[in-house]
Design an enzyme around this catalytic site. Structure first.
Site, PDB file in Angstrom:
ATOM      1  N   PRO A 104     -25.937  13.485   7.823  1.00 14.03           N
ATOM      2  CA  PRO A 104     -26.477  14.819   7.534  1.00 14.03           C
ATOM      3  C   PRO A 104     -25.330  15.813   7.452  1.00 14.03           C
ATOM      4  O   PRO A 104     -24.486  15.868   8.351  1.00 14.03           O
ATOM      5  CB  PRO A 104     -27.378  15.106   8.749  1.00 14.03           C
ATOM      6  CG  PRO A 104     -26.833  14.249   9.850  1.00 14.03           C
ATOM      7  CD  PRO A 104     -26.245  13.037   9.192  1.00 14.03           C
ATOM      8  N   GLN A 109     -33.236  15.508  10.194  1.00 10.95           N
ATOM      9  CA  GLN A 109     -32.527  15.937  11.398  1.00 10.95           C
ATOM     10  C   GLN A 109     -32.988  17.313  11.857  1.00 10.95           C
ATOM     11  O   GLN A 109     -32.994  18.268  11.092  1.00 10.95           O
ATOM     12  CB  GLN A 109     -31.011  15.967  11.184  1.00 10.95           C
ATOM     13  CG  GLN A 109     -30.266  16.246  12.496  1.00 10.95           C
ATOM     14  CD  GLN A 109     -28.766  16.289  12.346  1.00 10.95           C
ATOM     15  OE1 GLN A 109     -28.236  17.216  11.735  1.00 10.95           O
ATOM     16  NE2 GLN A 109     -28.073  15.309  12.927  1.00 10.95           N
ATOM     17  N   CYS A 165     -23.415  18.941  16.809  1.00 10.87           N
ATOM     18  CA  CYS A 165     -22.789  20.024  16.044  1.00 10.87           C
ATOM     19  C   CYS A 165     -22.160  21.044  16.991  1.00 10.87           C
ATOM     20  O   CYS A 165     -22.825  21.533  17.909  1.00 10.87           O
ATOM     21  CB  CYS A 165     -23.823  20.706  15.153  1.00 10.87           C
ATOM     22  SG  CYS A 165     -23.117  22.010  14.121  1.00 10.87           S
ATOM     23  N   HIS A 191     -20.706  10.295  16.862  1.00 10.11           N
ATOM     24  CA  HIS A 191     -19.450  10.723  16.256  1.00 10.11           C
ATOM     25  C   HIS A 191     -18.362  10.471  17.289  1.00 10.11           C
ATOM     26  O   HIS A 191     -18.380  11.059  18.373  1.00 10.11           O
ATOM     27  CB  HIS A 191     -19.523  12.207  15.889  1.00 10.11           C
ATOM     28  CG  HIS A 191     -18.350  12.700  15.112  1.00 10.11           C
ATOM     29  ND1 HIS A 191     -18.461  13.646  14.133  1.00 10.11           N
ATOM     30  CD2 HIS A 191     -17.031  12.389  15.170  1.00 10.11           C
ATOM     31  CE1 HIS A 191     -17.275  13.900  13.609  1.00 10.11           C
ATOM     32  NE2 HIS A 191     -16.387  13.145  14.240  1.00 10.11           N
ATOM     33  N   ASN A 196     -19.858   7.030  13.759  1.00 14.93           N
ATOM     34  CA  ASN A 196     -19.605   8.064  12.756  1.00 14.93           C
ATOM     35  C   ASN A 196     -18.247   8.689  13.059  1.00 14.93           C
ATOM     36  O   ASN A 196     -17.812   8.724  14.194  1.00 14.93           O
ATOM     37  CB  ASN A 196     -20.732   9.101  12.817  1.00 14.93           C
ATOM     38  CG  ASN A 196     -20.490  10.322  11.941  1.00 14.93           C
ATOM     39  OD1 ASN A 196     -20.642  11.445  12.383  1.00 14.93           O
ATOM     40  ND2 ASN A 196     -20.114  10.105  10.699  1.00 14.93           N
ATOM     41  N   GLY A 197     -17.583   9.170  12.003  1.00 14.66           N
ATOM     42  CA  GLY A 197     -16.328   9.878  12.188  1.00 14.66           C
ATOM     43  C   GLY A 197     -15.138   9.145  11.605  1.00 14.66           C
ATOM     44  O   GLY A 197     -14.785   8.066  12.059  1.00 14.66           O
ATOM     45  N   GLY A 198     -14.521   9.719  10.584  1.00 10.42           N
ATOM     46  CA  GLY A 198     -13.284   9.190  10.050  1.00 10.42           C
ATOM     47  C   GLY A 198     -13.403   7.917   9.243  1.00 10.42           C
ATOM     48  O   GLY A 198     -12.387   7.286   8.931  1.00 10.42           O
ATOM     49  N   GLY A 247     -19.600  10.231   6.053  1.00 13.42           N
ATOM     50  CA  GLY A 247     -19.954  11.613   5.738  1.00 13.42           C
ATOM     51  C   GLY A 247     -19.303  12.134   4.484  1.00 13.42           C
ATOM     52  O   GLY A 247     -19.710  11.821   3.364  1.00 13.42           O
TER      53      GLY A 247
END
Length: 331
Positions: free
Chosen positions: A20, A73, A103, A174, A214-216, A236
């Site tokens: 998202p 979400q 977030c 994340h 999630n992340g990178g 993402g």
């Protein structure tokens, strides 16, 4: 509607997800992404409970049936309001409702939702319990690995344990902690170091739960490295700026045997959608801004982007602008 997500099956949509992303993953973007991958799990932008309850909920909940499997979400921290909104999400036909606990923006903190909620695991558990009691679709949580100085693995595991007891069986993590002050949302996606090992350790310690990292993650090669250790990956910004990275998701991640569509085949399928949106009063730029990266790395990509960017904002811009832009690309 019967959920399309079977969380206990060997291969679920959570095996590969598109994150998202605020201002990006709207219904036009998701329709486009679905033309590239038939199996990846797509997520809406985060929508707050206040926007759904007090705003134009139909606009926020609207989607195209082709977008399934699709998760919505939510942002919020009031269990009663989250339960009400989760029921709205289910009634509109979504396959999953996800609670944003990751977030880090100031605006989100001021509303008491997002990453700051990781500091209140009991409240998150209450929110999840209320949502689970209200719906039959999966309730999932997207978090960080920690917040500010509350970033030990033990604190993360305690958070997961409490929220899982409330009914959450799938955690999207994340693999960076969040700084609630001193860093912008963009910096929070880049500055705190990645710690994938923490997510892998969660799967080891909670084998009955599903964990999505999630992340990178910017390539399918990178994504595949995780799939023997955890349940899924979420990509993402790479999926937005270079959307054709999704073209091999179905074959490489979901073992599909159908060949991926070419970029031009995808655009031929997008044309009727764009024309229909224009007839409904949608501005051309509202759709085409999501497809600028389709020819990333290909001959003619710069001319494609330039022609769209320079011509879609005029008041009479129509489908011809897109066809003319395609003429700069190569089959």
């Amino acid at each position: 509607m019967q959920s399309n997500i079977q969380q206990n099956s060997a291969i679920t949509p959570h095996r590969f997800c598109v994150a998202p992303m605020m201002d990006w993953t709207d219904r036009h973007c998701r329709y486009f992404h679905r033309l590239i991958s038939q199996h990846a799990l797509l997520y809406t932008e985060m929508v707050t409970t206040g926007a759904l309850i007090h705003g134009d909920h139909h606009r926020f909940l609207q989607f195209n049936n082709e977008e399934h499997p699709l998760a919505f979400q939510l942002g919020g921290s009031n269990p009663r309001e989250l339960a009400l909104c989760a029921k709205m999400v289910e009634d509109h036909g979504y396959d999953e409702v996800n609670l944003n606990v990751g977030c880090p923006s100031d605006r989100v903190q001021n509303g008491r939702f997002g990453a700051c909620l990781m500091l209140e695991p009991e409240l998150v558990a209450d929110c999840v319990a209320a949502m689970c009691a209200a719906v039959s679709i999966p309730v999932t949580v997207k978090s960080r690995i920690g917040v500010d100085d509350k970033d030990s693995y033990e604190e993360l595991a305690l958070f997961v344990d409490k929220v899982a007891d409330a009914g959450c069986k799938t955690f999207i993590v994340h693999a960076r902690k969040a700084w609630l002050s001193g860093l912008s949302p963009k910096q929070n996606r880049e500055v705190p170091p990645l710690n994938y090992d923490a997510v892998v350790r969660l799967k080891t310690d909670f084998p009955h739960l599903a964990f999505i990292v999630n992340g990178g993650i910017v390539s399918l090669d990178h994504a595949e490295n995780f799939l023997g250790q955890i349940d899924g990956v979420m990509i993402g910004r790479e999926a937005y700026h270079n959307p054709y990275v999704l073209a091999e998701v179905d074959s490489r991640i979901f073992n599909a045997t159908v060949a991926p569509r070419s970029r031009h085949e995808i655009m031929e399928l997008m044309m009727p959608y764009i024309e229909a949106q224009l007839k409904n009063g949608v501005r051309l730029n509202s759709v085409t801004r999501h497809i600028l990266g389709l020819f990333h790395g290909e001959l003619g990509a710069r001319a494609w982007r330039r022609h769209l960017s320079e011509n879609v904002t005029s008041t009479n811009a129509g489908i011809k602008v897109v066809r003319d832009a395609l003429a700069f690309t190569y089959h």
